[in-house]
Scaffold this active site. Structure first.
Site, PDB file in Angstrom:
ATOM      1  N   TRP A  13      50.862  48.760  44.912  1.00  0.00           N
ATOM      2  CA  TRP A  13      50.965  49.904  43.997  1.00  0.00           C
ATOM      3  C   TRP A  13      51.131  49.466  42.543  1.00  0.00           C
ATOM      4  O   TRP A  13      51.033  50.296  41.648  1.00  0.00           O
ATOM      5  CB  TRP A  13      52.135  50.805  44.407  1.00  0.00           C
ATOM      6  CG  TRP A  13      51.902  51.563  45.687  1.00  0.00           C
ATOM      7  CD1 TRP A  13      50.785  51.526  46.486  1.00  0.00           C
ATOM      8  CD2 TRP A  13      52.801  52.498  46.307  1.00  0.00           C
ATOM      9  NE1 TRP A  13      50.943  52.367  47.560  1.00  0.00           N
ATOM     10  CE2 TRP A  13      52.168  52.977  47.473  1.00  0.00           C
ATOM     11  CE3 TRP A  13      54.083  52.971  45.993  1.00  0.00           C
ATOM     12  CZ2 TRP A  13      52.769  53.906  48.325  1.00  0.00           C
ATOM     13  CZ3 TRP A  13      54.689  53.890  46.841  1.00  0.00           C
ATOM     14  CH2 TRP A  13      54.030  54.356  47.993  1.00  0.00           C
ATOM     15  N   GLU A  22      48.920  38.759  37.940  1.00  0.00           N
ATOM     16  CA  GLU A  22      49.574  39.428  36.803  1.00  0.00           C
ATOM     17  C   GLU A  22      50.929  38.791  36.517  1.00  0.00           C
ATOM     18  O   GLU A  22      51.379  38.750  35.374  1.00  0.00           O
ATOM     19  CB  GLU A  22      49.681  40.939  37.087  1.00  0.00           C
ATOM     20  CG  GLU A  22      48.304  41.593  37.004  1.00  0.00           C
ATOM     21  CD  GLU A  22      48.110  42.823  37.872  1.00  0.00           C
ATOM     22  OE1 GLU A  22      49.089  43.371  38.385  1.00  0.00           O
ATOM     23  OE2 GLU A  22      46.929  43.220  38.046  1.00  0.00           O
ATOM     24  N   GLY A  46      40.979  44.906  39.229  1.00  0.00           N
ATOM     25  CA  GLY A  46      41.004  46.071  38.360  1.00  0.00           C
ATOM     26  C   GLY A  46      39.775  46.215  37.473  1.00  0.00           C
ATOM     27  O   GLY A  46      39.756  47.024  36.551  1.00  0.00           O
ATOM     28  N   GLY A  48      44.656  47.324  45.155  1.00  0.00           N
ATOM     29  CA  GLY A  48      45.417  47.911  44.059  1.00  0.00           C
ATOM     30  C   GLY A  48      45.024  49.360  43.845  1.00  0.00           C
ATOM     31  O   GLY A  48      45.462  50.264  44.564  1.00  0.00           O
ATOM     32  N   GLY A  49      44.168  49.596  42.874  1.00  0.00           N
ATOM     33  CA  GLY A  49      43.801  50.946  42.453  1.00  0.00           C
ATOM     34  C   GLY A  49      43.450  51.880  43.599  1.00  0.00           C
ATOM     35  O   GLY A  49      43.930  53.017  43.657  1.00  0.00           O
TER      36      GLY A  49
HETATM   37  P1  PGA Z   1      42.571  46.118  42.445  1.00  0.00           P
HETATM   38  O1  PGA Z   1      43.885  45.192  42.491  1.00  0.00           O
HETATM   39  O2  PGA Z   1      42.256  46.487  43.875  1.00  0.00           O
HETATM   40  O3  PGA Z   1      42.973  47.286  41.592  1.00  0.00           O
HETATM   41  O4  PGA Z   1      41.481  45.282  41.832  1.00  0.00           O
HETATM   42  C1  PGA Z   1      44.099  44.281  43.528  1.00  0.00           C
HETATM   43  C2  PGA Z   1      45.366  43.505  43.251  1.00  0.00           C
HETATM   44  O5  PGA Z   1      45.614  43.156  42.096  1.00  0.00           O
HETATM   45  O6  PGA Z   1      46.155  43.232  44.181  1.00  0.00           O
END
Ligand code: PGA
Length: 246
Positions: free
Chosen positions: A9, A95, A170, A229-230
């Site tokens: 998330w 990140e 992302g 993620g998204g």
């Molecule tokens: P994403 O992120 O699916 O938004 O590209 C994946 C992640 O960073 O775990």
């Protein structure tokens, strides 16, 4: 092996949004053929521990401290996560490596802390765009995994590994299934050299995985699930990816 689909998330959610997302996911849970987890911001772990009790979705965190406890303002320890029923913890997400200067050695120690507390670390590795363009993809991911293998020794088969090319996170750009499979195969071989139980390690793909591309990625022999993620923030998208994982 049963696939594992994990929602990351990131720094998203609220008490209301979390409750409605989990409610929508759980309605569908009886049809799932894979394991499912969500990794939430630490302030929401208590809420989710309650919401997920007795259900099929496992609880995950997004980071943990490299220290066991004590004077580390702002940090959350593995034991504290364990108190809230946390089963998985993402470690070394790009990140964190990029914005919080986490080194390979930091990531390795965090994985060790998680394992010691009975939490499965989801160790992230992945090359940057510059590394990919310079032909250094394998070297980059192998170096990141080697640090974790070195620190965790024979426990390495207890981790979950996630290959997340940094340029795909992302951005809407995904590694092709063949590109991803190639790196997963390289990582599997590295795990096999370290442990005779390497075949039971889930190696997840992450980076713009979505409802349209999940099935072809998950069809690859060494792709054992996804770190999403998204697309994991929308119940319908995450549910169709879960349905593709069998
Ligand atoms: P994403 O992120 O699916 O938004 O590209 C994946 C992640 O960073 O775990």
């Amino acid at each position: 092996m049963k696939k594992l689909m994990v929602g990351n998330w990131k720094m998203n959610g609220s008490l209301d949004a979390n409750a409605s997302l989990i409610g929508a996911l759980q309605q569908d849970a009886s049809t799932w053929h894979c394991d499912v987890a969500v990794c939430a911001p630490s302030v929401y772990l208590a809420q989710l521990h309650t919401l997920l009790a007795g259900g099929r979705i496992a609880l995950g965190a997004q980071d943990l401290s490299a220290h066991e406890g004590g004077a580390y303002t702002g940090e959350v320890s593995a034991a504290m996560l364990k108190d809230f029923g946390v089963r998985y913890c993402i470690v070394g997400h790009s990140e964190r490596r990029q914005y919080h200067q986490e080194s390979d050695a930091d990531v390795a120690v965090k994985a060790q802390r998680a394992l010691a507390a009975g939490i499965t670390p989801i160790v992230c590795v992945g090359e940057t765009l510059a590394q990919r363009e310079a032909g250094q993809t394998e070297e980059a991911v192998k170096r990141q995994l080697a640090a974790v293998v070195h620190t965790n020794g024979h426990c390495i088969s207890e981790i979950v590994l996630a290959y997340e090319p940094v340029w795909a996170i992302g951005t809407g750009k995904t590694a092709t299934p063949e590109e991803a499979q190639h790196v997963h195969h390289v990582l599997r071989a590295q795990l096999q050299a370290a442990s005779q139980h390497a075949d039971r390690v889930h190696i997840l793909y992450g980076g713009s995985m979505n409802a349209a591309n999940a099935a072809s990625l998950l069809a690859q022999p060494d792709i054992d699930g996804g770190l999403i993620g998204g697309a994991a923030l929308q119940a319908s998208a995450f549910l169709s990816m879960i349905a593709a994982a069998h």
